[in-house]
Write a protein that holds these residues in place. Sequence first.
Motif, PDB file in Angstrom:
ATOM      1  N   ILE A  22      -6.306  31.403 -24.602  1.00 42.17           N
ATOM      2  CA  ILE A  22      -5.345  30.406 -24.103  1.00 42.17           C
ATOM      3  C   ILE A  22      -4.113  30.373 -24.998  1.00 42.17           C
ATOM      4  O   ILE A  22      -2.975  30.254 -24.517  1.00 42.17           O
ATOM      5  N   THR A  28       0.729  31.207 -18.561  1.00 43.57           N
ATOM      6  CA  THR A  28      -0.066  31.697 -17.425  1.00 43.57           C
ATOM      7  C   THR A  28      -1.103  30.661 -17.006  1.00 43.57           C
ATOM      8  O   THR A  28      -1.296  30.396 -15.817  1.00 43.57           O
ATOM      9  N   VAL A  29      -1.755  30.060 -17.999  1.00 43.24           N
ATOM     10  CA  VAL A  29      -2.769  29.037 -17.707  1.00 43.24           C
ATOM     11  C   VAL A  29      -2.139  27.846 -16.979  1.00 43.24           C
ATOM     12  O   VAL A  29      -2.681  27.353 -15.982  1.00 43.24           O
ATOM     13  N   TRP A  33      -2.887  26.548 -13.063  1.00 48.47           N
ATOM     14  CA  TRP A  33      -3.303  25.180 -12.778  1.00 48.47           C
ATOM     15  C   TRP A  33      -2.332  24.476 -11.843  1.00 48.47           C
ATOM     16  O   TRP A  33      -2.740  23.726 -10.953  1.00 48.47           O
ATOM     17  N   THR A 361      -9.081  24.259 -20.827  1.00 47.71           N
ATOM     18  CA  THR A 361      -8.048  25.261 -20.536  1.00 47.71           C
ATOM     19  C   THR A 361      -6.648  24.665 -20.432  1.00 47.71           C
ATOM     20  O   THR A 361      -5.752  25.029 -21.198  1.00 47.71           O
ATOM     21  N   LEU A 362      -6.428  23.740 -19.498  1.00 43.47           N
ATOM     22  CA  LEU A 362      -5.077  23.234 -19.260  1.00 43.47           C
ATOM     23  C   LEU A 362      -4.531  22.453 -20.447  1.00 43.47           C
ATOM     24  O   LEU A 362      -3.405  22.693 -20.907  1.00 43.47           O
ATOM     25  N   ALA A 365      -3.657  24.631 -23.393  1.00 47.71           N
ATOM     26  CA  ALA A 365      -2.430  25.396 -23.120  1.00 47.71           C
ATOM     27  C   ALA A 365      -1.205  24.521 -23.327  1.00 47.71           C
ATOM     28  O   ALA A 365      -0.189  24.965 -23.897  1.00 47.71           O
TER      29      ALA A 365
END
Length: 734
Positions: A22, A28-29, A33, A361-362, A365
Amino acid sequence: MTDAPDHPDRAASALPHLGALIGRHPRTVVVVWLLAVVAAFGGATGAFGNQSLFDRLQSGDPAVAGENLQGRDQLVAAGRSATSTHLLQVTGVQASAPASVAAVRSAAADLRRIPGVVSVAAPQLVPSGIGSPEARALLPTTGDGFAAVVTFDPSLEGAARDRAQAQVDTRLRELVADVPGAKGTTGGLADLIDAITSQVEKDLRAGEGIALPVSFLVMVLVFGGFIAAGMPIVGAIASIGGALASLLAFSHLIDLDATVVNVVTVLGLGLCIDYGLLTVSRFREELRSRVQGRPASEITHEEVLLSIARTVDSAGRTVVFSGLTVAISLGGLLVFEASTLKAIGSAGLSVVLVAMLVALTLVPALCVLGARRLLKRGTEQAPEEGVFSRLATAVFRRPVLVILAVLVVLGTLAAPAFQLKLTSSGKELLPVSAPQREFFTQLEQRYPQLSGPDLQVVAETPLARAQEYAAALPVVDGHRLVGRAERVDDTLSLVSVDVPGGPLGDTARHAVTALQADRPDFPTKVIGQASGLHDFTGSLRERAPYAFALVALATLVLLFLMTGSVVIPVKALLMNVVSLGASLGVVVWVFQQGHLEGVLEFDSVGAIESTIPLLVLAFGFGLSMDYEVFLLSRIVELHERGVDNDRAVIAGLQRSGRIITSAALLVVIVFSGFVAGRLLVIKETGVGLAVAVLLDATLVRMLLVPATMKLLGTWNWWAPAGLRRWHARFGITE
């Protein structure tokens, strides 16, 4: 004491690898989303031309496969359906007035030509005349006016039913307009269901409109900046989108009750704020430990990568454990038979997964992209001593006194729960001023026969024998039940029974038991709201021990894997039982006993909606274990480094206390936002969960946990030798 230098190398595990990935591709992440959230909201609202989630919702009793449902199915199979009738109530005119007679007869001819309409009934259409006994049900018991009933084909559903009802409503409005001085209102069970589902959507928007802005302002104060505060909110919005999308998918597999949307969305919103707050705070802590006071502008990309990898490893591990505990509590709902509970459990599990993915993840990031802005106000490390360490030290001086005081408070709050009485409301879910509630209230007062009987008995026998049965019904609570038998078909009859106190009163409940105990020599099924509630509560009593055993065992195993202790998981389970009992007691005190009616703007029905206790227990247990994991993860982390019990508890509370109280405050705000909704069941859920979180994050986590850990000392970490060896091999540790 600092975090970074003392951690063992976990570079080979999956979580730091995910964090590093990440860190290298944060944009990109975020883009992935963003596209997913747009697609989720678009699909759930019908923006892509599909049927929206809210169009697919249903409302009704939390049915189980008991006698009530079996009897209803028999009637539907015989062409009888409660949702197939649409009613008009007219006031301001006499039913026998020439203008009324002419308007009704003209409208009836037009209505019968509408596709899907089976029959039209009104007193002006009765062959024997308005004054005949056959017309009496369509005339008011007091005042002027009349009623008309339009019956649809029971097989008419979806868009075809909507078109037919729209044409019927148009013609009924024209009928009223054709009679000088007349006023008319229309309604039916299908309209009541639509009103409830529509209110769910309005409450959802209102709750989010209150919760998100207030949560953002609180997080600005907590983090001291807009950037840090915005990251959990962005994650929460993504979670709401994921929740709605998962519910839309589930609506194609199982029937979703209208209340499921609010309950599950609130859970996703609360969890995402919790996890986002934890992740952002841990990232700032990790980055500060590496920067060591240098200006934020000098932070290197390598330091950001190392910090996010460590954050996803440490905070991510806590998020995974927390998510699993919440999932376990929701998994207990799958044990129950009611489709509503299964739907909440199934959809809730998917929402927990969404919240975990957002946190893993989000939010990381976003942390990478805003790393320097997050430390703009300073890169100094937080002190090891503060408000929460001083609180723990104070509790350590009088642990027994603190334990007794907290238990007295929780026990007092829990006392009303012993008077818990369940109900399954219909129109009462809506506020008194809601048009459909007013319609049905007026219908009950002026047209009691049209509003439906309190109980019905589906009798598998010809009409003559059913009439004999109806004439010999038992005495219940000093009142002889009076029944009216009618023919359904050659082999099926229906006996309608009115009882004092209404369809959910004590007499109706006792009548269900009496009619089921005293059967005639032909098969019967007792149906009605009281019968459905009887089946539901019976199913709860049967399945509850299995659900509790499943949740308790899974929680004990999970916390043992985390701590290596047998004592800590058992203690956590017992403390949660006490605090949840207190929150349920507050719900009974407020809603069943009618306190705070004016403040919360509701009208007490003298009982609690039947699904509320389970929802408060399941969701409250999950959120309580959420904060337990937040606290234990820090205490265990220090204990594994060799820090003694007392210092580990004090330092662990200092490091996690601010996160727990901030997260709890934000979740309370979220639930309080939904208390502002108008649907009774949503208010009850909001109050129950807000109180559960508030009690757990204050009395339990800040006082009871440190007090019991001080009192037990090294016994906190006890486990049999065999289990210690098993934990050393399979346990999940830092």
